[in-house]
Write a protein that holds these residues in place. Sequence first.
Motif, short mmCIF file in Angstrom:
data_model
loop_
_atom_site.label_atom_id
_atom_site.label_comp_id
_atom_site.label_asym_id
_atom_site.label_seq_id
_atom_site.Cartn_x
_atom_site.Cartn_y
_atom_site.Cartn_z
N ASP A 187 0.76 -1.39 -0.01
CA ASP A 187 -0.05 -0.29 -0.09
C ASP A 187 0.90 1.20 -0.02
OD1 ASP A 187 -2.26 1.71 0.10
OD2 ASP A 187 -2.16 1.54 2.43
N SER A 191 2.94 3.09 -3.03
CA SER A 191 2.34 4.35 -3.59
C SER A 191 3.37 5.39 -3.37
CB SER A 191 1.27 4.77 -2.75
OG SER A 191 0.16 3.86 -2.83
N GLU A 194 6.14 4.69 -6.61
CA GLU A 194 5.38 5.12 -7.73
C GLU A 194 5.27 6.61 -7.93
OE1 GLU A 194 2.28 2.43 -8.24
OE2 GLU A 194 3.60 0.71 -8.64
N PHE A 195 4.97 7.22 -6.91
CA PHE A 195 4.67 8.70 -6.87
C PHE A 195 6.09 9.56 -7.17
CE2 PHE A 195 4.99 12.86 -4.76
CZ PHE A 195 4.02 13.53 -5.15
N TYR A 206 -2.47 11.62 -5.20
CA TYR A 206 -2.01 10.68 -5.68
C TYR A 206 -2.30 9.48 -4.69
CZ TYR A 206 1.16 7.28 -7.96
OH TYR A 206 1.60 6.08 -8.39
N GLN A 207 -2.08 9.66 -3.54
CA GLN A 207 -2.23 8.79 -2.33
C GLN A 207 -3.69 8.33 -2.30
OE1 GLN A 207 -3.75 9.21 0.89
NE2 GLN A 207 -3.04 7.13 1.48
N SER A 210 -4.82 6.02 -4.96
CA SER A 210 -3.98 4.80 -5.14
C SER A 210 -4.07 3.76 -3.90
CB SER A 210 -2.61 5.30 -5.58
OG SER A 210 -2.03 5.76 -4.41
N GLN A 211 -4.88 4.22 -2.75
CA GLN A 211 -4.97 3.28 -1.52
C GLN A 211 -5.33 1.87 -1.96
OE1 GLN A 211 -6.15 5.54 2.00
NE2 GLN A 211 -7.07 6.77 0.48
N LYS A 212 -4.54 0.99 -1.40
CA LYS A 212 -5.02 -0.40 -1.73
C LYS A 212 -6.37 -0.95 -1.08
CE LYS A 212 -3.04 -4.98 -0.60
NZ LYS A 212 -3.16 -5.52 -2.13
#
Length: 351
Positions: A187, A191, A194-195, A206-207, A210-212
């Motif tokens: 998670d 993130s 990749e950010f 972004y976070q 993109s949260q799992k």
Amino acid sequence: MALVGKRVLKVAGLIVTAIVALAAAGAGGWAWYTTTYHSRLVRSLEKAGYQEHRVSVDHVKLNVGVSEPRDGSPIVLIHGQASGWRQYGYALRDLSKDRQVYAIDVPGHGKSDRLESYRAVEVADVLSRYIETIGQPVVLSGHSSGGQLAALIAARHPELVSFLVLEDPPLFATELPEARNTWNYQDLAVSAHEFLSSGETDWQAYQWRSQKMWQYFGDSAQGFIGDGLAYHCRHPGAPIALWTMPPEMNEAQVYIMDYDPAFGDAFFTGLWNEGFDQEATLAAIQAPVTYIHCQARYDGEVLQAAASDEDAARAMDSLPAGAVKVEADSGHNFHVEKRKEFVGILLAGVG
């Protein structure tokens, strides 16, 4: 390390929470409760006498929440990843009635400075130099990754610590390649990595998307993501706060705003562990220790907790004889879910 923070909230739990709250207080009451939780906490801690201090330690500025002076051993708290000093919640208020409390924003979090790199040993050195300025041995408690830092401080500077509490630290669970099967890695670490590789500049947005945890929301995931991003557009510079979310999720966004994704990237690359022999660190601790191990939960093979039962057993084998283990019937945030027990453990060690 937060299991947001790193907290894993399944959609079923969200729905049950929302339904109960709506039935009891109505939509307006629930919206007020969940979106104002953090601001009410801030006011409560100010009323209890907490003030934020900005202090310089070898050119690193740390932000510390400090309560009013009290007699006896002071208490120092080190929060977990993607969190902040106030995340200890109302335990801060309770502890300050008996002892002076120093709750530190870890570098890369809150109002503390960001560092060029985040090796656990380096972060712990910065924190230990601040603790030296307190002028007497302290009761030291670290939550999650803050527990790893607290262990390092106690092992390297035994003169600073009179009693140590390790609150559900991810001992051994941050070590690659095993770490890749943990929620935190899949998670937040992924993130963050990749950010930083993406060229994007809006970490908060972004976070959020993109949260799992969105995998548990099924067809409703895109609606929640869209609502959060729309809120972010309407309120730039403010944490995302949705009335449909529980207060824990809204509060997490307060800390995500000021979180350095390079901190999370250190867990992705393994930089965090460089120079950090966890078994040797635990064995070198001289202060009395209480180790709190919270429930180990899994989604398939993915560890959704800070430490497996096997990791916890290994930690106890590594700690000196006499270490006390608390098996907690709670999630990762023991200090919130079992606040009275947490406060009791710390106060029992103040001497």
